[in-house]
Write a protein that holds these residues in place. Structure first.
Motif, PDB file in Angstrom:
ATOM      1  N   THR A 141      29.232  23.943  35.066  1.00 60.58           N
ATOM      2  CA  THR A 141      28.999  25.443  34.466  1.00 60.58           C
ATOM      3  C   THR A 141      28.210  27.297  36.050  1.00 60.58           C
ATOM      4  O   THR A 141      28.039  28.226  35.728  1.00 60.58           O
ATOM      5  CB  THR A 141      27.780  25.509  32.991  1.00 60.58           C
ATOM      6  OG1 THR A 141      28.973  24.506  32.181  1.00 60.58           O
ATOM      7  CG2 THR A 141      28.029  27.465  33.242  1.00 60.58           C
ATOM      8  N   VAL A 143      29.275  27.309  38.152  1.00 53.21           N
ATOM      9  CA  VAL A 143      30.817  27.834  38.820  1.00 53.21           C
ATOM     10  C   VAL A 143      30.536  29.667  38.250  1.00 53.21           C
ATOM     11  O   VAL A 143      30.552  30.690  39.397  1.00 53.21           O
ATOM     12  CB  VAL A 143      31.789  27.627  38.670  1.00 53.21           C
ATOM     13  CG1 VAL A 143      32.699  28.543  39.216  1.00 53.21           C
ATOM     14  CG2 VAL A 143      31.767  26.206  39.879  1.00 53.21           C
ATOM     15  N   PRO A 144      30.859  29.872  36.865  1.00 53.93           N
ATOM     16  CA  PRO A 144      30.591  31.353  36.513  1.00 53.93           C
ATOM     17  C   PRO A 144      29.320  31.701  36.618  1.00 53.93           C
ATOM     18  O   PRO A 144      29.467  33.245  36.660  1.00 53.93           O
ATOM     19  CB  PRO A 144      31.110  30.895  35.118  1.00 53.93           C
ATOM     20  CG  PRO A 144      30.473  29.752  34.736  1.00 53.93           C
ATOM     21  CD  PRO A 144      31.354  28.932  36.321  1.00 53.93           C
ATOM     22  N   LEU A 145      27.965  31.259  36.561  1.00 57.84           N
ATOM     23  CA  LEU A 145      26.921  31.790  36.641  1.00 57.84           C
ATOM     24  C   LEU A 145      27.262  32.276  38.140  1.00 57.84           C
ATOM     25  O   LEU A 145      26.421  33.421  38.420  1.00 57.84           O
ATOM     26  CB  LEU A 145      26.143  30.328  36.991  1.00 57.84           C
ATOM     27  CG  LEU A 145      25.805  30.601  35.022  1.00 57.84           C
ATOM     28  CD1 LEU A 145      24.555  29.165  34.431  1.00 57.84           C
ATOM     29  CD2 LEU A 145      25.353  31.846  34.759  1.00 57.84           C
ATOM     30  N   LEU A 147      29.924  32.996  40.079  1.00 59.12           N
ATOM     31  CA  LEU A 147      30.701  34.300  40.199  1.00 59.12           C
ATOM     32  C   LEU A 147      29.779  35.040  39.323  1.00 59.12           C
ATOM     33  O   LEU A 147      30.256  36.325  40.010  1.00 59.12           O
ATOM     34  CB  LEU A 147      31.234  34.089  38.956  1.00 59.12           C
ATOM     35  CG  LEU A 147      32.895  32.555  40.149  1.00 59.12           C
ATOM     36  CD1 LEU A 147      34.108  32.792  39.198  1.00 59.12           C
ATOM     37  CD2 LEU A 147      33.239  33.613  41.682  1.00 59.12           C
ATOM     38  N   GLY A 148      29.799  35.062  38.550  1.00 57.85           N
ATOM     39  CA  GLY A 148      28.818  35.912  38.453  1.00 57.85           C
ATOM     40  C   GLY A 148      27.127  37.107  38.858  1.00 57.85           C
ATOM     41  O   GLY A 148      27.643  38.010  38.945  1.00 57.85           O
ATOM     42  N   ALA A 149      26.700  35.881  39.534  1.00 61.17           N
ATOM     43  CA  ALA A 149      25.791  36.917  40.127  1.00 61.17           C
ATOM     44  C   ALA A 149      26.366  36.861  41.521  1.00 61.17           C
ATOM     45  O   ALA A 149      25.299  38.555  41.806  1.00 61.17           O
ATOM     46  CB  ALA A 149      24.970  35.545  40.496  1.00 61.17           C
ATOM     47  N   LEU A 151      28.907  39.332  40.830  1.00 54.03           N
ATOM     48  CA  LEU A 151      29.152  41.194  40.488  1.00 54.03           C
ATOM     49  C   LEU A 151      28.025  41.901  41.083  1.00 54.03           C
ATOM     50  O   LEU A 151      28.566  42.974  40.833  1.00 54.03           O
ATOM     51  CB  LEU A 151      28.632  40.914  39.661  1.00 54.03           C
ATOM     52  CG  LEU A 151      30.413  40.430  38.351  1.00 54.03           C
ATOM     53  CD1 LEU A 151      29.948  40.590  36.909  1.00 54.03           C
ATOM     54  CD2 LEU A 151      31.785  41.562  38.904  1.00 54.03           C
ATOM     55  N   PHE A 152      26.642  41.213  41.081  1.00 50.80           N
ATOM     56  CA  PHE A 152      25.650  42.075  41.966  1.00 50.80           C
ATOM     57  C   PHE A 152      25.621  42.496  43.173  1.00 50.80           C
ATOM     58  O   PHE A 152      25.172  43.109  43.462  1.00 50.80           O
ATOM     59  CB  PHE A 152      23.907  41.648  41.415  1.00 50.80           C
ATOM     60  CG  PHE A 152      23.972  41.417  39.164  1.00 50.80           C
ATOM     61  CD1 PHE A 152      23.661  42.669  39.423  1.00 50.80           C
ATOM     62  CD2 PHE A 152      24.708  40.506  38.725  1.00 50.80           C
ATOM     63  CE1 PHE A 152      23.528  42.974  37.900  1.00 50.80           C
ATOM     64  CE2 PHE A 152      23.912  40.608  37.646  1.00 50.80           C
ATOM     65  CZ  PHE A 152      23.357  41.709  37.078  1.00 50.80           C
ATOM     66  N   ARG A 164      35.025  40.645  44.082  1.00 58.80           N
ATOM     67  CA  ARG A 164      36.283  40.999  44.048  1.00 58.80           C
ATOM     68  C   ARG A 164      36.124  39.047  43.024  1.00 58.80           C
ATOM     69  O   ARG A 164      37.231  39.496  42.388  1.00 58.80           O
ATOM     70  CB  ARG A 164      37.103  40.872  44.910  1.00 58.80           C
ATOM     71  CG  ARG A 164      36.908  42.629  45.596  1.00 58.80           C
ATOM     72  CD  ARG A 164      37.737  42.427  47.329  1.00 58.80           C
ATOM     73  NE  ARG A 164      37.983  43.866  47.485  1.00 58.80           N
ATOM     74  CZ  ARG A 164      38.038  44.024  48.716  1.00 58.80           C
ATOM     75  NH1 ARG A 164      38.198  43.060  50.128  1.00 58.80           N
ATOM     76  NH2 ARG A 164      37.672  44.829  49.176  1.00 58.80           N
ATOM     77  N   TRP A 165      35.253  38.403  43.696  1.00 59.60           N
ATOM     78  CA  TRP A 165      35.408  36.780  43.387  1.00 59.60           C
ATOM     79  C   TRP A 165      35.396  36.558  41.653  1.00 59.60           C
ATOM     80  O   TRP A 165      36.745  36.520  41.056  1.00 59.60           O
ATOM     81  CB  TRP A 165      34.363  36.428  44.097  1.00 59.60           C
ATOM     82  CG  TRP A 165      35.379  35.871  45.506  1.00 59.60           C
ATOM     83  CD1 TRP A 165      35.561  37.139  46.037  1.00 59.60           C
ATOM     84  CD2 TRP A 165      34.087  35.133  46.467  1.00 59.60           C
ATOM     85  NE1 TRP A 165      35.782  36.301  47.057  1.00 59.60           N
ATOM     86  CE2 TRP A 165      35.438  35.428  47.561  1.00 59.60           C
ATOM     87  CE3 TRP A 165      34.632  33.689  45.894  1.00 59.60           C
ATOM     88  CZ2 TRP A 165      35.367  34.330  48.715  1.00 59.60           C
ATOM     89  CZ3 TRP A 165      34.145  32.882  47.375  1.00 59.60           C
ATOM     90  CH2 TRP A 165      34.612  33.515  48.702  1.00 59.60           C
ATOM     91  N   PRO A 166      34.679  37.398  41.463  1.00 59.59           N
ATOM     92  CA  PRO A 166      34.721  37.033  39.541  1.00 59.59           C
ATOM     93  C   PRO A 166      35.554  37.894  39.108  1.00 59.59           C
ATOM     94  O   PRO A 166      35.949  37.751  37.946  1.00 59.59           O
ATOM     95  CB  PRO A 166      32.864  37.698  39.356  1.00 59.59           C
ATOM     96  CG  PRO A 166      32.522  38.629  40.605  1.00 59.59           C
ATOM     97  CD  PRO A 166      33.201  37.830  41.637  1.00 59.59           C
ATOM     98  N   ALA A 168      38.627  38.980  40.137  1.00 57.69           N
ATOM     99  CA  ALA A 168      39.688  37.562  40.022  1.00 57.69           C
ATOM    100  C   ALA A 168      39.594  36.736  38.937  1.00 57.69           C
ATOM    101  O   ALA A 168      41.197  36.663  38.982  1.00 57.69           O
ATOM    102  CB  ALA A 168      39.796  36.837  41.662  1.00 57.69           C
ATOM    103  N   LEU A 169      38.043  36.568  38.848  1.00 62.02           N
ATOM    104  CA  LEU A 169      38.757  35.256  37.778  1.00 62.02           C
ATOM    105  C   LEU A 169      38.962  35.932  36.747  1.00 62.02           C
ATOM    106  O   LEU A 169      39.536  35.636  35.501  1.00 62.02           O
ATOM    107  CB  LEU A 169      37.280  34.876  37.383  1.00 62.02           C
ATOM    108  CG  LEU A 169      37.153  33.691  36.561  1.00 62.02           C
ATOM    109  CD1 LEU A 169      37.208  32.326  36.751  1.00 62.02           C
ATOM    110  CD2 LEU A 169      35.752  33.148  36.163  1.00 62.02           C
ATOM    111  N   ILE A 170      38.263  37.338  36.139  1.00 62.21           N
ATOM    112  CA  ILE A 170      38.821  38.012  34.981  1.00 62.21           C
ATOM    113  C   ILE A 170      39.893  38.559  35.192  1.00 62.21           C
ATOM    114  O   ILE A 170      40.795  38.851  33.964  1.00 62.21           O
ATOM    115  CB  ILE A 170      37.243  39.229  34.736  1.00 62.21           C
ATOM    116  CG1 ILE A 170      36.353  38.434  34.898  1.00 62.21           C
ATOM    117  CG2 ILE A 170      37.769  40.271  33.648  1.00 62.21           C
ATOM    118  CD1 ILE A 170      35.218  39.612  34.305  1.00 62.21           C
TER     119      ILE A 170
END
Lengths: 288, 230
Positions: A141, A143-145, A147-149, A151-152, A164-166, A168-170
């Motif tokens: 878990t 990994v998404p946390l 990726l979410g971070a 975003l900032f 761009r990485w998070p 890309a997941l979305i």
């Protein structure tokens, strides 16, 4: 004072006079929310009841809320005259409240309810999720946390590429899921539902009504699809068929428009019901 | 590297999502990817709120026109977030009263419930109901029956609106029952079950093809617009 301001003041005075008149003529309490403490039922501490019920108490929080809701409702409708400070105030409040609400919902439902519950199940059980099933920590878990971070990183100069990485997941997940969902749920199923018998028999007897309906339905779908097919110039026979498609689409848009109007008018009557029943008490109450 | 890795990530998670429909072994991967998607989207909400806050704080700081409304927005955002995140006033879970944070943030009687019930819900409902007036005035301007198509649209809307009310039944109550299509409710049924269904079907087929084509372009790396510039 400008003419607009005079009209604004007149409307406010009219509303205040109406409220005063209502207060003078009232034979029972209005504009208040009365509650009754509920005993032997841990599911609810108080229950909204009509003011005539013996033992009721006025709820200050709910009564304040009722008057605020009435103010916001009237402020929104004031826009029908023209843009004004009351409407702008309400607009600003709803922007902030909506953002705060969705932030709260995302935090408790997803970040705590899904991410932290998987990452630290024992701690979450002891803190906010007592009904969580016991489980080992799931470190994936992170990994998404992470990726979410990332975003900032958009807020850091020169770090936008990391965001761009998070993204890309979305985008990838949405594209993959929607591709199959739309093809299966809409494309294939709509074609399957359109493959209908053009000659219908009911109890070995020819059903003229059913046959006509099916022929009309299949023909209409084909006409509409012809209109959407832009690889061939809409001339001659194709042009005539696509023109029939436009007629079918116009009928569809007409019925959609009618449903939209009905939906909005229902909402309008609900808001008027709120003003006249819940707030002003001019209609019989519908609380238990 | 700044563009290749995100493109590969997009394709990999997209292919996993597609494969899970056809290969049962891939189903757990899809569930996990979907959950990751939800978590990243939830964190994106935090970023969205932060961006809104920064935008309005900047407007207040520069004392731009209407900065007072920006201050109201910031106050509303901060109050709602604080009340919601701290679960102010929310009672604990019935089975676990010893855990103060165990209740739902939207439990009746709590601060977030109060804001939702008395602020958010009335404003949103009223704003949507405002459209009833604008739809009526827009219809008046747009539906001047200038051609056959416009008349068809206007006529259908009238029949469907009347067909859903008792007035529609009353208007054609004199028509014998053998001729249902000569009544407004009967016409309404025909429109909804045949023409509306046909139009909606064609639109849905078109949308599905469009979504499939766009998704394929993204997964194959042909459409990279989501990666932005530079």
């Amino acid at each position: 004072m400008s003419r607009e301001s005079q009209i604004g003041v007149a409307i406010v005075l009219l509303l205040l006079s109406g409220l005063l008149l209502r207060a003078a003529l009232a034979d029972q309490p209005w504009g208040v929310v009365t509650v009754l403490p509920v005993e032997n039922d841990p599911a609810e501490a108080v229950r909204e009841v009509s003011p005539e019920t013996p033992g009721v108490q006025v709820s200050v929080a709910r009564t304040t809320g009722l008057w605020l809701a009435a103010f916001f409702t009237l402020a929104c409708y004031s826009y029908l005259y023209k843009d004004n400070p009351a409407y702008k105030l309400t607009e600003s409040i709803i922007v902030g409240v909506s953002a705060g609400y969705w932030l709260t919902a995302s935090f408790w439902d997803v970040i705590v309810g899904k991410a932290l519950a998987r990452l630290m199940p024992e701690q979450m059980r002891a803190w906010a999720l007592p009904n969580l099933d016991p489980a080992d920590p799931d470190f994936l878990t992170l990994v998404p946390l992470t990726l979410g971070a990332l975003l900032f990183a958009r807020l850091i100069p020169g770090g936008a590429w990391l965001a761009r990485w998070p993204l890309a997941l979305i985008v990838g997940t949405t594209a993959g899921l929607k591709l199959v969902l739309y093809l299966d749920g809409d494309f294939v199923s709509q074609i399957r539902n359109t493959i209908l018998p053009l000659v219908v028999f009911n109890d070995n007897a020819f059903d003229l009504d059913g046959s006509a309906r099916n022929i009309l339905l299949v023909t209409s779908v084909l006409c509409c699809l012809t209109y959407f097919y832009f690889s061939v110039e809409h001339r001659g026979a194709v042009g005539r068929v696509s023109r029939c498609g436009i007629w079918v689409l116009m009928i569809t848009f007409g019925s959609s428009f009618a449903f939209t109007v009905m939906g909005r008018i229902t909402l309008l009557t609900m808001r008027l019901e709120f003003l006249f029943r819940d707030w002003l008490g001019l209609l019989p109450p519908n609380v238990s | 590297m700044q563009r290749i890795i995100p493109m590969l990530l997009t394709s990999i998670v997209g292919v996993i999502a597609i494969a899970s429909y056809f290969v049962p072994v891939a189903q757990p991967f899809q569930d996990r990817v979907e959950e990751w998607f939800l978590i990243v989207a939830a964190i994106a909400m935090v970023l969205g709120a932060a961006s809104l806050l920064l935008h309005h704080l900047k407007a207040i700081s520069n004392q731009e026109a209407g900065w007072g409304y920006s201050a109201v927005t910031v106050a509303a955002l901060v109050i709602t977030t604080t009340v919601g995140l701290l679960k102010l006033g929310a009672p604990p879970d019935l089975k676990h009263p010893e855990l103060a944070w165990s209740g739902s943030y939207l439990a009746e009687g709590g601060g977030a419930w109060w804001i939702y019930t008395y602020v958010m819900s009335p404003i949103v409902a009223t704003m949507f109901s405002l459209l009833a007036f604008y739809v009526a005035s827009a219809a008046f301007r747009a539906f001047r029956a200038r051609n056959f198509e416009a008349m068809l649209l206007l006529g259908t809307a009238l029949i469907v609106l009347l067909g859903r009310t008792s007035d529609g039944t009353w208007l054609t109550s004199g028509v014998p029952a053998d001729y249902p299509l000569a009544t407004i409710p009967g016409l309404n049924v025909l429109i909804m079950s045949v023409f509306n269904t046909a139009g909606q079907r064609a639109i849905m087929i078109g949308i599905a093809l469009g979504v499939a084509a766009t998704s394929l372009r993204i997964l194959l790396g042909l459409d990279r617009s989501y990666l932005g510039g530079d």
